[in-house]
Design a protein around this motif. Structure first.
Motif, PDB file in Angstrom:
ATOM      1  N   LEU A  54      54.575 -26.051 -45.906  1.00  0.00           N
ATOM      2  CA  LEU A  54      54.215 -27.290 -46.445  1.00  0.00           C
ATOM      3  C   LEU A  54      54.606 -27.039 -48.360  1.00  0.00           C
ATOM      4  O   LEU A  54      54.282 -25.796 -48.638  1.00  0.00           O
ATOM      5  CB  LEU A  54      52.848 -27.749 -46.476  1.00  0.00           C
ATOM      6  N   THR A  55      55.144 -27.907 -48.837  1.00  0.00           N
ATOM      7  CA  THR A  55      55.509 -27.817 -50.190  1.00  0.00           C
ATOM      8  C   THR A  55      54.595 -28.720 -51.010  1.00  0.00           C
ATOM      9  O   THR A  55      53.845 -29.475 -50.565  1.00  0.00           O
ATOM     10  CB  THR A  55      56.810 -28.090 -50.564  1.00  0.00           C
ATOM     11  N   GLU A  56      54.587 -28.450 -52.337  1.00  0.00           N
ATOM     12  CA  GLU A  56      53.644 -29.459 -53.278  1.00  0.00           C
ATOM     13  C   GLU A  56      52.350 -29.332 -52.789  1.00  0.00           C
ATOM     14  O   GLU A  56      51.648 -30.320 -53.050  1.00  0.00           O
ATOM     15  CB  GLU A  56      54.130 -30.783 -53.405  1.00  0.00           C
ATOM     16  N   GLN A  57      51.788 -28.129 -52.782  1.00  0.00           N
ATOM     17  CA  GLN A  57      50.337 -27.715 -52.443  1.00  0.00           C
ATOM     18  C   GLN A  57      49.903 -26.908 -53.266  1.00  0.00           C
ATOM     19  O   GLN A  57      49.809 -25.818 -53.206  1.00  0.00           O
ATOM     20  CB  GLN A  57      50.157 -27.395 -51.026  1.00  0.00           C
ATOM     21  N   ARG A  58      49.328 -27.403 -54.470  1.00  0.00           N
ATOM     22  CA  ARG A  58      48.839 -26.828 -55.371  1.00  0.00           C
ATOM     23  C   ARG A  58      47.196 -26.496 -55.068  1.00  0.00           C
ATOM     24  O   ARG A  58      46.727 -27.309 -55.388  1.00  0.00           O
ATOM     25  CB  ARG A  58      48.961 -27.357 -56.911  1.00  0.00           C
ATOM     26  N   ILE A  59      46.934 -25.238 -54.873  1.00  0.00           N
ATOM     27  CA  ILE A  59      45.620 -24.989 -54.640  1.00  0.00           C
ATOM     28  C   ILE A  59      44.606 -24.654 -55.852  1.00  0.00           C
ATOM     29  O   ILE A  59      45.180 -23.731 -56.678  1.00  0.00           O
ATOM     30  CB  ILE A  59      45.325 -23.640 -53.705  1.00  0.00           C
ATOM     31  N   VAL A  60      43.474 -25.308 -55.964  1.00  0.00           N
ATOM     32  CA  VAL A  60      42.680 -25.147 -57.065  1.00  0.00           C
ATOM     33  C   VAL A  60      41.581 -24.341 -56.685  1.00  0.00           C
ATOM     34  O   VAL A  60      40.577 -23.935 -57.650  1.00  0.00           O
ATOM     35  CB  VAL A  60      42.525 -26.387 -57.778  1.00  0.00           C
ATOM     36  N   SER A  61      40.958 -24.600 -55.275  1.00  0.00           N
ATOM     37  CA  SER A  61      39.800 -23.725 -55.124  1.00  0.00           C
ATOM     38  C   SER A  61      39.826 -23.267 -53.453  1.00  0.00           C
ATOM     39  O   SER A  61      40.574 -23.826 -52.817  1.00  0.00           O
ATOM     40  CB  SER A  61      38.474 -24.881 -55.262  1.00  0.00           C
ATOM     41  N   TYR A  62      38.882 -22.581 -53.362  1.00  0.00           N
ATOM     42  CA  TYR A  62      38.419 -21.897 -52.031  1.00  0.00           C
ATOM     43  C   TYR A  62      36.977 -21.969 -51.715  1.00  0.00           C
ATOM     44  O   TYR A  62      36.191 -22.028 -52.563  1.00  0.00           O
ATOM     45  CB  TYR A  62      39.093 -20.448 -52.000  1.00  0.00           C
TER      46      TYR A  62
ATOM     47  N   LEU B 107      50.647 -13.180 -59.643  1.00  0.00           N
ATOM     48  CA  LEU B 107      50.197 -12.579 -60.655  1.00  0.00           C
ATOM     49  C   LEU B 107      48.927 -13.553 -61.259  1.00  0.00           C
ATOM     50  O   LEU B 107      48.000 -12.951 -61.627  1.00  0.00           O
ATOM     51  CB  LEU B 107      51.320 -12.407 -61.806  1.00  0.00           C
ATOM     52  N   HIS B 108      48.933 -14.882 -61.192  1.00  0.00           N
ATOM     53  CA  HIS B 108      48.117 -15.635 -62.135  1.00  0.00           C
ATOM     54  C   HIS B 108      47.454 -16.260 -60.726  1.00  0.00           C
ATOM     55  O   HIS B 108      46.772 -17.544 -60.796  1.00  0.00           O
ATOM     56  CB  HIS B 108      48.832 -16.623 -62.557  1.00  0.00           C
ATOM     57  N   SER B 109      46.888 -15.513 -59.745  1.00  0.00           N
ATOM     58  CA  SER B 109      46.185 -15.927 -58.617  1.00  0.00           C
ATOM     59  C   SER B 109      45.019 -16.814 -58.944  1.00  0.00           C
ATOM     60  O   SER B 109      44.037 -16.277 -59.765  1.00  0.00           O
ATOM     61  CB  SER B 109      45.934 -14.709 -57.832  1.00  0.00           C
ATOM     62  N   VAL B 110      44.687 -17.853 -58.387  1.00  0.00           N
ATOM     63  CA  VAL B 110      43.433 -18.681 -58.474  1.00  0.00           C
ATOM     64  C   VAL B 110      42.327 -17.862 -57.674  1.00  0.00           C
ATOM     65  O   VAL B 110      41.226 -17.801 -58.177  1.00  0.00           O
ATOM     66  CB  VAL B 110      43.451 -20.080 -58.062  1.00  0.00           C
ATOM     67  N   ALA B 111      42.713 -17.288 -56.387  1.00  0.00           N
ATOM     68  CA  ALA B 111      41.644 -16.538 -55.532  1.00  0.00           C
ATOM     69  C   ALA B 111      41.211 -15.488 -56.229  1.00  0.00           C
ATOM     70  O   ALA B 111      40.061 -15.022 -55.666  1.00  0.00           O
ATOM     71  CB  ALA B 111      42.501 -16.516 -54.210  1.00  0.00           C
ATOM     72  N   ARG B 112      41.965 -14.870 -57.113  1.00  0.00           N
ATOM     73  CA  ARG B 112      41.599 -13.620 -57.492  1.00  0.00           C
ATOM     74  C   ARG B 112      40.238 -13.684 -58.169  1.00  0.00           C
ATOM     75  O   ARG B 112      39.327 -12.763 -58.607  1.00  0.00           O
ATOM     76  CB  ARG B 112      42.466 -12.833 -58.370  1.00  0.00           C
ATOM     77  N   ARG B 113      40.007 -14.699 -58.898  1.00  0.00           N
ATOM     78  CA  ARG B 113      38.878 -15.039 -59.816  1.00  0.00           C
ATOM     79  C   ARG B 113      37.434 -15.086 -58.707  1.00  0.00           C
ATOM     80  O   ARG B 113      36.283 -14.963 -59.193  1.00  0.00           O
ATOM     81  CB  ARG B 113      38.890 -16.738 -60.213  1.00  0.00           C
ATOM     82  N   LEU B 114      37.635 -15.222 -57.430  1.00  0.00           N
ATOM     83  CA  LEU B 114      36.511 -14.981 -56.539  1.00  0.00           C
ATOM     84  C   LEU B 114      36.031 -13.623 -56.598  1.00  0.00           C
ATOM     85  O   LEU B 114      35.001 -13.330 -56.274  1.00  0.00           O
ATOM     86  CB  LEU B 114      36.837 -15.462 -55.039  1.00  0.00           C
ATOM     87  N   PHE B 115      36.996 -12.611 -56.913  1.00  0.00           N
ATOM     88  CA  PHE B 115      36.683 -11.119 -56.748  1.00  0.00           C
ATOM     89  C   PHE B 115      36.486 -10.483 -58.216  1.00  0.00           C
ATOM     90  O   PHE B 115      35.666  -9.590 -58.417  1.00  0.00           O
ATOM     91  CB  PHE B 115      37.829 -10.461 -55.998  1.00  0.00           C
ATOM     92  N   VAL B 116      37.053 -10.885 -59.207  1.00  0.00           N
ATOM     93  CA  VAL B 116      36.859 -10.322 -60.544  1.00  0.00           C
ATOM     94  C   VAL B 116      37.268 -10.979 -61.716  1.00  0.00           C
ATOM     95  O   VAL B 116      38.100 -11.995 -61.487  1.00  0.00           O
ATOM     96  CB  VAL B 116      37.810  -9.014 -60.431  1.00  0.00           C
ATOM     97  N   ASP B 117      36.600 -10.986 -62.766  1.00  0.00           N
ATOM     98  CA  ASP B 117      36.730 -11.921 -63.991  1.00  0.00           C
ATOM     99  C   ASP B 117      38.061 -11.017 -64.718  1.00  0.00           C
ATOM    100  O   ASP B 117      37.449 -10.256 -65.726  1.00  0.00           O
ATOM    101  CB  ASP B 117      35.696 -12.274 -64.718  1.00  0.00           C
ATOM    102  N   ASP B 118      39.009 -11.101 -64.575  1.00  0.00           N
ATOM    103  CA  ASP B 118      40.107 -10.388 -65.344  1.00  0.00           C
ATOM    104  C   ASP B 118      41.252 -11.166 -65.728  1.00  0.00           C
ATOM    105  O   ASP B 118      41.590 -12.176 -65.202  1.00  0.00           O
ATOM    106  CB  ASP B 118      40.481  -8.928 -64.567  1.00  0.00           C
ATOM    107  N   GLU B 119      42.168 -10.406 -66.596  1.00  0.00           N
ATOM    108  CA  GLU B 119      43.475 -11.149 -66.700  1.00  0.00           C
ATOM    109  C   GLU B 119      44.668 -10.265 -66.766  1.00  0.00           C
ATOM    110  O   GLU B 119      44.340  -9.046 -66.680  1.00  0.00           O
ATOM    111  CB  GLU B 119      43.299 -11.596 -68.493  1.00  0.00           C
ATOM    112  N   PRO B 120      45.971 -10.743 -66.765  1.00  0.00           N
ATOM    113  CA  PRO B 120      46.893  -9.750 -66.714  1.00  0.00           C
ATOM    114  C   PRO B 120      47.102  -9.166 -67.715  1.00  0.00           C
ATOM    115  O   PRO B 120      46.659  -9.314 -68.705  1.00  0.00           O
ATOM    116  CB  PRO B 120      48.279 -10.921 -66.430  1.00  0.00           C
ATOM    117  N   VAL B 121      47.599  -7.841 -67.563  1.00  0.00           N
ATOM    118  CA  VAL B 121      47.788  -6.696 -68.767  1.00  0.00           C
ATOM    119  C   VAL B 121      49.367  -6.925 -69.220  1.00  0.00           C
ATOM    120  O   VAL B 121      49.965  -6.593 -68.292  1.00  0.00           O
ATOM    121  CB  VAL B 121      47.123  -5.405 -68.369  1.00  0.00           C
TER     122      VAL B 121
END
Length: 422
Positions: free
Chosen positions: A125-133, A161-175
């Motif tokens: 499926l295309t055009e599926q912009r995920i914003v929450s889990y 790299l800019h994963s929305v899901a990663r925010r569930l695990f850690v509050d960090d930013e790309p280096v």
């Protein structure tokens, strides 16, 4: 497909390769891509034996070789004087590890997995912009910006790299490394001067490096120029401009100078990674690929690690699939998390160390060159941990690699051969 067994967020190489791996188990898999169509940008990628081993298992290696190039050598040269520093005999490397070293256009690798997924019945499926889990005791969900909810027994976030899901695990930013990459693919008919397409070559220079190798059966020349951007260091918005590219390579040899005009000069990329994390699984939601471990490019393992992730996850799902076809996802995801983070941590941190070593100047550059020239061509001590079959460990064994601290001294100390290899 009303309710799939697995939802994968992200239709890149990592997401598609994982979808194919899981579909081979008879699982119903849905892939969600945010763009209007499935596709891949960029130019060439390198696939070492730890990846071609998996492609062979998938039955895709022959086609991948037909689309790419199997080179004879990998060579590291000094970018200033052009002299050879060290090399790998890639045909001997294939004998050592049982599988070839392959270079291929990123879009060709992506389309290979896309076709395999379509043939396997993966829902795309295309055009599926995920914003929450979200999740409960029995299912996990991924919700789009339009409110559509995708539900499955497990959700795999391969959203980059800019994963929305990663925010569930850690509050960090790309280096940011403050390094910038220019790319370019040139038809061989338009290349002026001799270029040996049997080699993958990297020229390492003060705060810059240049890579070239053939693609698509030798019809294309792939080139990458990477340099430290003074404007990026200064925090300016107009970083990495073509004038910075030319200035960064002014001290390099004639061969590199002749290749620079063939780079794409209308687009360039800032080089990022993220600090490693050890937790990739939260209940029925798991990270995969760059969402979990985005590396700098110096080890050419970014796409490979994502493909390895999917293969490992599928292997553990297969081990925990009952006679009724139902997978014990809690056990499979726990095993996946036991296997992968420490290996990927080592890749991410070693890539940072290699970037520092490639870009040395002055006396330290000369010292590096002496060490590299002393290396034996058939010394594989620095490749065993990454090119060997390390992706899947027996469950009764501890993790093979201990965590590596983030200090420069400890990162360089992963081993002298680790640090200086091409």
């Amino acid at each position: 497909m009303s309710t799939p067994d697995v939802v994968i967020v992200g239709g890149g190489i990592g997401g598609l390769s994982t979808a194919f791996a899981l579909s081979r188990l008879g699982l119903r898999v849905r892939v969600l891509e945010r763009s209007k169509e499935f596709g891949e940008v960029g130019a060439g990628i390198q696939l070492a034996p730890n990846c071609t081993r998996i492609l062979d298992d998938y039955g895709l290696l022959t086609e991948a070789k037909a689309r790419g190039v199997v080179p004879d050598r990998m060579v590291m040269r000094d970018a200033v004087d052009g002299s050879e520093l060290t090399s790998l005999d890639l045909r001997d490397l294939e004998r050592e590890y049982g599988f070839p070293y392959l270079v291929i256009h990123r879009s060709d690798m992506h389309s290979l997995f896309l076709s395999a997924c379509r043939d396997a019945g993966v829902e795309l499926l295309t055009e599926q912009r995920i914003v929450s889990y979200a999740q409960d005791a029995g299912t996990a969900t991924a919700t789009t910006d339009t409110g559509r909810v995708h539900q499955a027994g497990v959700v795999i976030a391969a959203d980059g790299l800019h994963s929305v899901a990663r925010r569930l695990f850690v509050d960090d930013e790309p280096v940011s490394s403050a390094y910038v990459a220019y790319r370019g693919t040139v038809p061989m008919t338009e290349v002026n001067g001799p270029v040996d397409l049997s080699e993958v070559v990297v020229y390492v220079g003060p705060r810059c490096h240049f890579v070239h190798y053939g693609l698509r059966g030798g019809d294309l020349l792939n080139q990458v120029a990477v340099f430290e951007s003074p404007k990026a260091i200064a925090g300016l918005d107009d970083w990495g401009t073509p004038d910075e590219l030319d200035t960064a390579f002014t001290a390099t040899c004639d061969f590199v100078q002749q290749r620079l005009p063939h780079m794409w000069r209308d687009k360039w990329w800032r080089m990022y990674d993220r600090d490693p994390i050890d937790t990739w699984v939260d209940g029925r939601i798991a990270l995969l690929g760059d969402a979990a471990h985005p590396p700098l490019q110096y080890m050419a393992q970014g796409a490979i690690m994502a493909i390895e992730d999917g293969w490992v996850l599928a292997e553990h799902a297969k081990r925990r699939r009952g006679d009724d076809g139902v997978v014990d996802w809690a056990g499979a995801l726990a095993a996946y998390e036991r296997v992968r983070p420490q290996h990927c941590r080592r890749v991410v941190l070693t890539a940072r160390a290699w970037g520092e070593l490639w870009h040395l100047d002055g006396v330290r550059r000369e010292q590096r060159n002496v060490l590299l020239r002393e290396r034996e061509v058939d010394d594989y001590s620095f490749t065993d941990w990454v090119y060997g079959p390390t992706a899947l460990l027996p469950e009764d064994e501890p993790a093979m690699f201990a965590p590596i601290p983030l200090t420069t001294a400890d990162r360089v100390g992963v081993g002298p051969a680790d640090s200086f290899a091409p």
